[in-house]
Design a protein around this motif. Structure first.
Motif, PDB file in Angstrom:
ATOM      1  N   PHE A 246       2.708   2.381 -13.006  1.00 32.77           N
ATOM      2  CA  PHE A 246       3.151   2.305 -11.616  1.00 32.77           C
ATOM      3  C   PHE A 246       1.984   2.588 -10.669  1.00 32.77           C
ATOM      4  CE2 PHE A 246       4.546   4.453  -7.760  1.00 32.77           C
ATOM      5  CZ  PHE A 246       5.422   3.503  -7.232  1.00 32.77           C
ATOM      6  N   LEU A 247       1.181   3.614 -10.963  1.00 35.43           N
ATOM      7  CA  LEU A 247       0.042   3.947 -10.103  1.00 35.43           C
ATOM      8  C   LEU A 247      -0.990   2.830 -10.107  1.00 35.43           C
ATOM      9  CD1 LEU A 247      -0.372   7.729 -11.002  1.00 35.43           C
ATOM     10  CD2 LEU A 247       0.449   6.784  -8.835  1.00 35.43           C
TER      11      LEU A 247
ATOM     12  N   HIS B  11      -0.337  -0.313 -10.585  1.00 33.80           N
ATOM     13  CA  HIS B  11       0.275  -1.375  -9.798  1.00 33.80           C
ATOM     14  C   HIS B  11       0.128  -1.091  -8.306  1.00 33.80           C
ATOM     15  CE1 HIS B  11       2.900  -4.766  -9.076  1.00 33.80           C
ATOM     16  NE2 HIS B  11       3.777  -4.013  -8.411  1.00 33.80           N
ATOM     17  N   ALA B  12       0.310   0.144  -7.907  1.00 34.85           N
ATOM     18  CA  ALA B  12       0.161   0.521  -6.494  1.00 34.85           C
ATOM     19  C   ALA B  12      -1.289   0.386  -6.036  1.00 34.85           C
ATOM     20  CB  ALA B  12       0.654   1.952  -6.278  1.00 34.85           C
ATOM     21  N   ASP B  13      -2.234   0.764  -6.913  1.00 34.57           N
ATOM     22  CA  ASP B  13      -3.652   0.672  -6.550  1.00 34.57           C
ATOM     23  C   ASP B  13      -4.089  -0.773  -6.351  1.00 34.57           C
ATOM     24  OD1 ASP B  13      -3.911   3.387  -6.620  1.00 34.57           O
ATOM     25  OD2 ASP B  13      -4.717   3.469  -8.664  1.00 34.57           O
TER      26      ASP B  13
ATOM     27  N   ALA C 172       0.197  -3.401  -4.354  1.00 35.89           N
ATOM     28  CA  ALA C 172       1.569  -3.884  -4.448  1.00 35.89           C
ATOM     29  C   ALA C 172       2.271  -3.744  -3.097  1.00 35.89           C
ATOM     30  CB  ALA C 172       2.330  -3.102  -5.522  1.00 35.89           C
TER      31      ALA C 172
ATOM     32  N   VAL D 151       5.717  -3.515  -0.636  1.00 36.61           N
ATOM     33  CA  VAL D 151       7.078  -2.985  -0.676  1.00 36.61           C
ATOM     34  C   VAL D 151       8.049  -4.030  -0.152  1.00 36.61           C
ATOM     35  CG1 VAL D 151       6.288  -0.617  -0.402  1.00 36.61           C
ATOM     36  CG2 VAL D 151       6.827  -1.972   1.618  1.00 36.61           C
TER      37      VAL D 151
ATOM     38  N   LEU E 201      11.903   2.846  -4.002  1.00 34.95           N
ATOM     39  CA  LEU E 201      10.656   3.621  -4.014  1.00 34.95           C
ATOM     40  C   LEU E 201      10.829   4.941  -3.273  1.00 34.95           C
ATOM     41  CD1 LEU E 201       7.888   0.899  -3.459  1.00 34.95           C
ATOM     42  CD2 LEU E 201       8.524   2.058  -5.583  1.00 34.95           C
TER      43      LEU E 201
ATOM     44  N   ALA F  94       1.209   7.513  -3.623  1.00 34.62           N
ATOM     45  CA  ALA F  94       1.101   6.061  -3.790  1.00 34.62           C
ATOM     46  C   ALA F  94       2.207   5.337  -3.036  1.00 34.62           C
ATOM     47  CB  ALA F  94       1.141   5.712  -5.274  1.00 34.62           C
ATOM     48  N   ILE F  95       3.446   5.865  -3.097  1.00 34.72           N
ATOM     49  CA  ILE F  95       4.567   5.238  -2.390  1.00 34.72           C
ATOM     50  C   ILE F  95       4.342   5.306  -0.878  1.00 34.72           C
ATOM     51  CG2 ILE F  95       7.030   5.465  -1.900  1.00 34.72           C
ATOM     52  CD1 ILE F  95       7.412   6.323  -4.814  1.00 34.72           C
TER      53      ILE F  95
ATOM     54  N   ARG G  63       1.423   5.291   0.658  1.00 31.30           N
ATOM     55  CA  ARG G  63       0.398   4.299   0.995  1.00 31.30           C
ATOM     56  C   ARG G  63       0.952   2.882   0.894  1.00 31.30           C
ATOM     57  NH1 ARG G  63      -2.873   8.107  -1.835  1.00 31.30           N
ATOM     58  NH2 ARG G  63      -2.569   6.944  -3.778  1.00 31.30           N
ATOM     59  N   MET G  64       1.844   2.624  -0.068  1.00 33.43           N
ATOM     60  CA  MET G  64       2.441   1.293  -0.190  1.00 33.43           C
ATOM     61  C   MET G  64       3.252   0.932   1.044  1.00 33.43           C
ATOM     62  SD  MET G  64       3.586   1.472  -4.208  1.00 33.43           S
ATOM     63  CE  MET G  64       4.424  -0.108  -4.227  1.00 33.43           C
TER      64      MET G  64
END
Length: 444
Positions: free
Chosen positions: A282-283, A285-287, A290, A292, A336, A416-417, A419-420
């Motif tokens: 998941f991290l 993917h966020a980096d 990704a 929202v 999320l 991460a969420i 920042r997304m």
């Protein structure tokens, strides 16, 4: 802008300066040449007019009776014999050419001017004087001037170009100095940076920006090394447990009940490993940036209530109470946000004292941004640990209970969420009160 091949800034600047120098010299030479030509033309016109004044004076003496026509010819011959650069013809339509000076100037190399004259027995409408000025010396002067200016433009531009090339090489020397410093950099000495003291003022901001970039790269490199070590450590522990448990089971015969206990223990370790891998994916993917999926939520407090209900058993076991303060209508990715809230509540429930209250705050700021925070009491954390609360696998206190069951990625996922969604996480610790959450940008 070049997209193919290699090109040299030094060569490009030198060529441009050379062309500019040649163009400047050419324009200057042209100005000098045409200015001189105009001056010579003005001088020629003035010379013709002055010679006509003398001719007019001699003719006036004949008209006044002071001289006859023979004396006039003699006076004109004497004058033009000593002024061979000028020729004269006195012409009448009735009498033809009355006088022609000893030195006639060829038509292609002379400048002529005609003037009306008056003589006894001549009609003023028909009589005129034609003066011709020899341009040989002026043309020769212009030819020499043209050659001199052309050579001056060529060799002057060449000299300026050579000087410009030297100046460009000297001006680009700081760039070469930066290149030499770059060769000394490596993954292990990124903090060395660039020495900008010897750089001109224009390059110092570049050196400072590069040093800041190197600092960020060094921090990222160290974080990556630490992350790799933490991943290896977190995965090594359950793997070692699985291997040891399996080896011991194989050494001795076990009844079905004992084997079932071993399998249950191994399953717990495998689930822990699966959780680590899932959170790491998941991290990652966020980096990678990704996006929202925004959904209009009429009441964020109802979303918080769903998450609290999910943790009801854990909260009841610790005799914790959750109070939800505030509400807002927002657009966000509900799954999320639920995951972030779940991690925050899990973190608070592990650290909050028994029989205490956990508060979830929802606040819409004046700039339309949303502040979502979980507040709880807990043991104080040293100041040096506070900036790293959102680092991956980071635990301020490794001796805390359940540290083996929670691998330290919960708050990293919260960050991460945030920042997304285009926001930022935050943590405020005052004495024993912890306020951890995220700030999301304004939405309807």
């Amino acid at each position: 802008m070049r997209t193919q091949g290699n090109w040299s800034l030094e060569r490009s600047l030198s060529i441009r300066l050379a062309l500019q120098a040649f163009l400047g010299m050419a324009v200057l030479s042209a100005v000098i040449y045409f200015t001189t030509a105009i001056h010579l033309s003005s001088r020629q016109q003035g010379l013709l007019e002055s010679r006509f004044g003398i001719v007019k004076h001699l003719l006036s003496e004949v008209e006044a009776g002071d001289k006859d026509q023979y004396s006039l010819r003699h006076s004109l011959d004497d004058f033009f014999a000593s002024h061979d650069e000028v020729g004269l013809e006195l012409i009448s339509s009735n009498l033809g050419t009355f006088y022609r000076s000893p030195h006639l100037i060829p038509a292609g190399r002379s400048r002529t001017a005609e003037f009306a004259v008056s003589m006894p027995g001549w009609s003023k409408e028909d009589a005129h004087a034609r003066l011709s000025l020899n341009l040989r010396n002026d043309q020769r002067l212009l030819e020499h001037l043209k050659l001199t200016l052309a050579l001056s433009a060529i060799f002057g531009a060449l000299a300026i170009s050579l000087g410009a090339l030297w100046q460009v090489k000297r001006g680009l020397a700081p760039v070469q100095h930066l290149v030499e410093q770059t060769k000394l950099l490596g993954a292990t000495n990124l903090t060395q940076g660039f020495d900008g003291s010897a750089q001109p003022d224009e390059f110092r901001p570049l050196a400072e920006q590069i040093n800041q970039l190197l600092s960020r790269l060094d921090m990222a490199y160290r974080q990556m090394e630490s992350f790799n070590a933490d991943v290896a450590h977190e995965l090594n522990s359950p793997l070692s447990t699985l291997i040891t448990s399996t080896e011991l089971t194989l050494l001795h015969e076990r009844d079905p009940a004992a084997l079932l206990n071993v399998l249950e223990s191994n399953l717990e370790e495998l689930q822990r490993m699966s959780g680590i891998v899932r959170d790491m994916l998941f991290l990652a993917h966020a980096d990678r940036g990704a996006q929202v999926r925004g959904t209009k939520v009429a009441s964020l407090a109802s979303v918080v209530a769903d998450v609290v209900a999910y943790h009801e058993a854990v909260l009841a076991d610790s005799q914790l109470r959750v109070d939800v303060v505030g509400d807002a209508s927002v657009v966000l990715d509900v799954p999320l946000i639920k995951r972030a809230l779940s991690n925050l509540l899990d973190n608070a429930s592990r650290h909050a004292p028994r029989e205490s209250a956990i508060r979830v705050e929802i606040k819409q700021e004046a700039d339309r941004s949303l502040r979502l925070a979980v507040v709880n009491l807990g043991d104080p954390i040293a100041i040096e640990h506070q900036p790293r609360l959102f680092d991956r696998f980071y635990r301020a206190d490794q001796s805390r209970s359940h540290a083996d069951a929670h691998h330290g990625l919960g708050l990293s996922i919260v960050a991460a969420i945030a920042r997304m969604h285009g926001g930022q996480p935050f943590a405020e610790i005052k004495d024993r009160q912890f306020t951890i959450g995220l700030v999301l940008p304004g939405s309807a």
